[in-house]
Structures are given as C-alpha cells and as structure tokens.
Enzyme design. Structure first.
Site, PDB file in Angstrom:
ATOM      1  N   GLY A  37      14.889  33.809  56.023  1.00  0.00           N
ATOM      2  CA  GLY A  37      13.676  33.251  56.612  1.00  0.00           C
ATOM      3  C   GLY A  37      13.729  31.736  56.742  1.00  0.00           C
ATOM      4  O   GLY A  37      14.676  31.067  56.329  1.00  0.00           O
ATOM      5  N   GLY A  41      12.851  22.197  51.203  1.00  0.00           N
ATOM      6  CA  GLY A  41      12.411  22.373  52.584  1.00  0.00           C
ATOM      7  C   GLY A  41      12.599  21.158  53.462  1.00  0.00           C
ATOM      8  O   GLY A  41      12.085  21.108  54.582  1.00  0.00           O
ATOM      9  N   ASP A 100      21.952  35.397  61.153  1.00  0.00           N
ATOM     10  CA  ASP A 100      20.683  34.673  61.234  1.00  0.00           C
ATOM     11  C   ASP A 100      20.782  33.468  62.164  1.00  0.00           C
ATOM     12  O   ASP A 100      19.761  32.868  62.503  1.00  0.00           O
ATOM     13  CB  ASP A 100      20.215  34.220  59.841  1.00  0.00           C
ATOM     14  CG  ASP A 100      21.290  33.461  59.085  1.00  0.00           C
ATOM     15  OD1 ASP A 100      22.297  34.090  58.737  1.00  0.00           O
ATOM     16  OD2 ASP A 100      21.131  32.245  58.850  1.00  0.00           O
TER      17      ASP A 100
END
Length: 469
Positions: free
Chosen positions: A80, A116, A243
């Site tokens: 993700g 992040g 991905d």
C-alpha cells in the site's frame, strides 16, 4: 483545482481516508508549467508550495491505496501507499481524468513504522527522469511539482525532505488486483477490473469472462510495448515489482532506475538488485512474469473452476513472448533503418550487439553516430568498420528518417542526473537542470550542447542507484 474522488467505491479498505502531514516551511522547488496548463491549474505562485506540500486540505478527503506486491519475487500481501496520499482525480484539457498524488506526504495506515517522507534527491530524480521519459516518447507517469518540506528526513544520513506531486492516468497496479484477490474479494476485483477497462481499454465491450480475458490481453499488449520502448532508449527500471507495474502500461517508480551507457544485456545499477533480476535484458521476462501474476488474480472473474480459468488464460500469457519477439525485432529494424525484411537481419543485429558489448561502446552514442553517418561523414569506431559496410547495404533513402525518430541524441545520463541532484542538495536549485530540460524538449533532433551530454570516458560499471524510500 477541481478534484473528484477516486477508488473509494472499489472495496472496503481499498482506499483508506487519510490526510497528509503538514510540514514546517514548504518551498516550491520545481513547477511543471506545461503540465499545469494541460490540467488548467491556475494557482497563484505563492499558494503552490502550501497546496502541493499537503499543508492545505482539499475539498475531498485524500486516500491511501492498498496493494500487494511481489518484491524481487517474494510476495508481500499488504504493502500500500506507505508515504503517498491520493488527492483525487483531475480533468485534463481533453476532459480525461488523471490521478493526482502527493508522494512523501507523511505516514499512512500502510507505513509499517516508516515516517512516510521522501528525501530531496529521490524527489528530484523522479521529476527529471519522468519528464525525460515523456520527452523520449515512453509512456510514463508525470510530475507536476516538487516542494521542499523544510524538514530533515533520516536515512543512512540526515537529508533534506521533499514532496513530489505525481499525476498518472491511474494508479491501478498488478499489485492492486493481488491485494483484492488475496482477500478473496471477488466483487472488489470485478469493480477494479471494470474501472481499469473503463479508464484504459474502453474498446473492450465483451461481457462475462470474455471481458476480463480481453482485459488481460490488453494489459499484456501494453506491457510488451512499454518494455520494448524502455529497451529502445536504454532504460533500466531497476525495481519491476508487481506493485510497480501499472495496468495502463505507464512507467511508475523512478527509485533505482538508470540509463545504460556501455551496451550489455546484463547491466544492473540498482544497489538492491544483487542477483540481477531486473537487469536490462531481463526486463521482458519479468514483465511476462508480472502479467502471469495478474492472470492469477483474475481467476475468480474467469471461471468458478480454477483449472478451466487457467486453461483459458494460458494462451494469453504464452502470447507475450511472440508479441515481444515481433516488436523487439521491429524495434531493432527501426533503430538500424533496415529496408524491408531480410533473412540475414537477425545475424546483422546480433553481430552489432556483440561488437558493442565486446568493445564497451556506448549504446546511445553509437546508434546516433550510425544515424548521422547516413547524412554525411561521421567518425566511427574501427571495430565497426566492416560491419558498417554490410549494414549500409541494407539501408535506403528512408533509413535516416526511421533511425532519427528511434535513436535519441540526448538521454538523462547518469552523471547528468547526479550533477543535478548534487546541485539541489547543495544549493536548493540547479542551473544545469534548466539547460538540460530545454535540450530534452527535442531529444531526437537537437544539436544543442551534445558534447556536454555525451557519455563519460570512464566506465560506469560501478555506478549504483538506490531506492527512494
């Protein structure tokens, strides 16, 4: 900037509502004005840094997308968007929707303990490489902006942080289908496949299982085209995980990517690709393998009987090799301007590639020199003298035009990229980038600053690229 929601109705927890983390003192470092015009984005200069850092909340909630991935062959069911927020979709000047995403915008539910964030160097690399690939005519995601965060990110060394604004026709990956298949979410799979067909393959009007078989075939066709175009310009993706494979056939993720200088099918620059899984010459096999993983995920949409589904999909997967070989041969014929087809063409091409590798000749410069040799005197390496005589007997009056549109004069050389990154890290800007992007606006025909952008004399065999996380 009018945004509409995307992916929120596919499946539960496929697009998780989440918000970018604000940053201390955002500063706009790069702005893609031509792309902004394409999307009719009219935002005042002094507001851009705040908006595209994620500091300003948009009218609709941002989301983090879920997907799985085979990373270097090992399956991770839950990856993700660990450092990206999809703001929504925006219309271009032809009324087509494109995703707009912030990358490096803070932790999400998929961050797995990461911060992040994105360092400045990888952010600049993505901007330059994606715009270079676009200029070279290779399908790719694009970058609208790079914003410095004014904060430090901690990797092996402390580095300045940045946020990239990426646009793509969609962010539907092979790993997106794997994610839903792993959960046994057949309805979600169908919703995602139908959205991908609507967005990328509207010509598919079949129903039932034939609809999704046609979708698989269309994805395979686009993956073949993409890999052939990579190899035409000497691009090595470096991290062809499922991905990082978009079903649209666009290039995504410019982490450990690089351009090949000296020709060698075994060329690897990625620091994390220890076994050469994603080497230059392995890219077709990996693309085929990734398409097979997509096929596995689509089994529930093809038949309730797994064996029957596999039987129906196998011819599509097996067709990859034939499609690739046909297009690969056509690519070499165009790069060499061959007149028609001849029984000895394969031998002619193989001999050239053997000479290129054996003498460590530069891929781009050699094909540029061959092209220009049809227009006048060009100094060629002695090792090619006899081969050139045979090759020229296979050319005609149309060969120069064919070759000139296939063989770039300028590519984003690794040493050029490194200079640009160093300038940004040291000063927050780059004079070289401005002149380089100007030359890249016409990479096949330009005569500007060619010497400056040629290959370095020393070997680049020890050059390494790194993942941008």
């Amino acid at each position: 900037m009018k945004l509409v929601p995307r992916y929120t109705d596919i499946a539960e927890n496929f697009a998780i509502e989440d918000f970018p983390a604000s940053v201390a003192s955002p500063q706009l470092l790069l702005w893609n004005e031509s792309l902004a015009k394409q999307f009719n984005i009219n935002i005042a200069d002094d507001l851009r840094a705040n908006i595209f850092s994620g500091n300003e909340q948009q009218a609709i909630p941002a989301v983090a997308l879920g997907y799985s991935g085979h990373q270097f062959g090992h399956f991770s069911p839950r990856l993700g968007d660990g450092r990206a927020h999809l703001l929504g979709a925006i219309s271009d000047d032809e009324n087509q929707l494109w995703d707009i995403q912030l990358k490096g915008s803070g932790a999400t539910p998929y961050s797995r303990g990461g911060d992040g964030r994105c360092a400045l160097g990888p952010a600049i690399r993505e901007y330059v490489m994606s715009e270079a690939m676009h200029a070279l005519g290779v399908k790719t995601t694009r970058c609208l902006a790079v914003v410095g965060s004014g904060e430090t990110v901690y990797r092996s060394l402390p580095q300045a942080g940045a946020i990239v604004t990426r646009v793509a026709t969609s962010h539907i990956r092979v790993g997106s289908f794997q994610y839903l298949a792993t959960q046994g979410d057949v309805e979600g799979l169908k919703n995602l496949a139908d959205l991908a067909i609507e967005r990328h393959y509207p010509e598919i009007i079949d129903t039932g299982s034939q609809r999704y078989l046609a979708f698989l075939g269309a994805v395979i066709k686009n993956q073949v085209k993409l890999v052939v175009s990579w190899m035409r310009v000497g691009f090595i993706h470096g991290v062809m995980n499922t991905d990082n494979t978009l079903v649209s056939g666009e290039t995504i993720d410019y982490g450990p990517c690089a351009m090949m200088n000296s020709f060698d099918f075994d060329t690897v620059f990625s620091s994390i690709d220890k076994q050469g899984r994603y080497a230059f010459g392995n890219q077709p096999n990996i693309a085929n393998w990734n398409c097979a993983r997509l096929a596995e995920s689509l089994i529930p949409l093809i038949s309730d009987d797994d064996e029957q589904a596999v039987s129906l999909m196998t011819p599509f997967i097996n067709s990859f090799a034939e499609q690739f070989n046909t297009q690969f041969t056509a690519m070499w014929a165009q790069k060499l301007g061959l007149s028609g087809a001849h029984a000895s063409d394969d031998e002619l091409i193989a001999e050239l590639l053997t000479l290129l590798k054996g003498s460590e000749l530069d891929y781009t410069d050699t094909f540029d020199a061959l092209t220009e040799s049809l227009n006048g005197e060009v100094l060629m390496p002695d090792v090619l003298t006899q081969w050139v005589i045979k090759w020229k007997s296979r050319t005609d009056e149309n060969s120069y035009k064919k070759m000139r549109t296939a063989n770039p004069r300028v590519i984003p050389r690794n040493h050029i990229i490194e200079k640009i990154l160093a300038e940004y890290v040291n000063t927050g800007s780059s004079e070289l980038l401005g002149s380089f992007m100007g030359v890249l606006s016409d990479p096949y025909f330009t005569n500007k600053n060619l010497a400056e952008y040629r290959a370095l004399l020393q070997s680049d065999k020890n050059y390494k690229t790194f993942c941008g996380t």
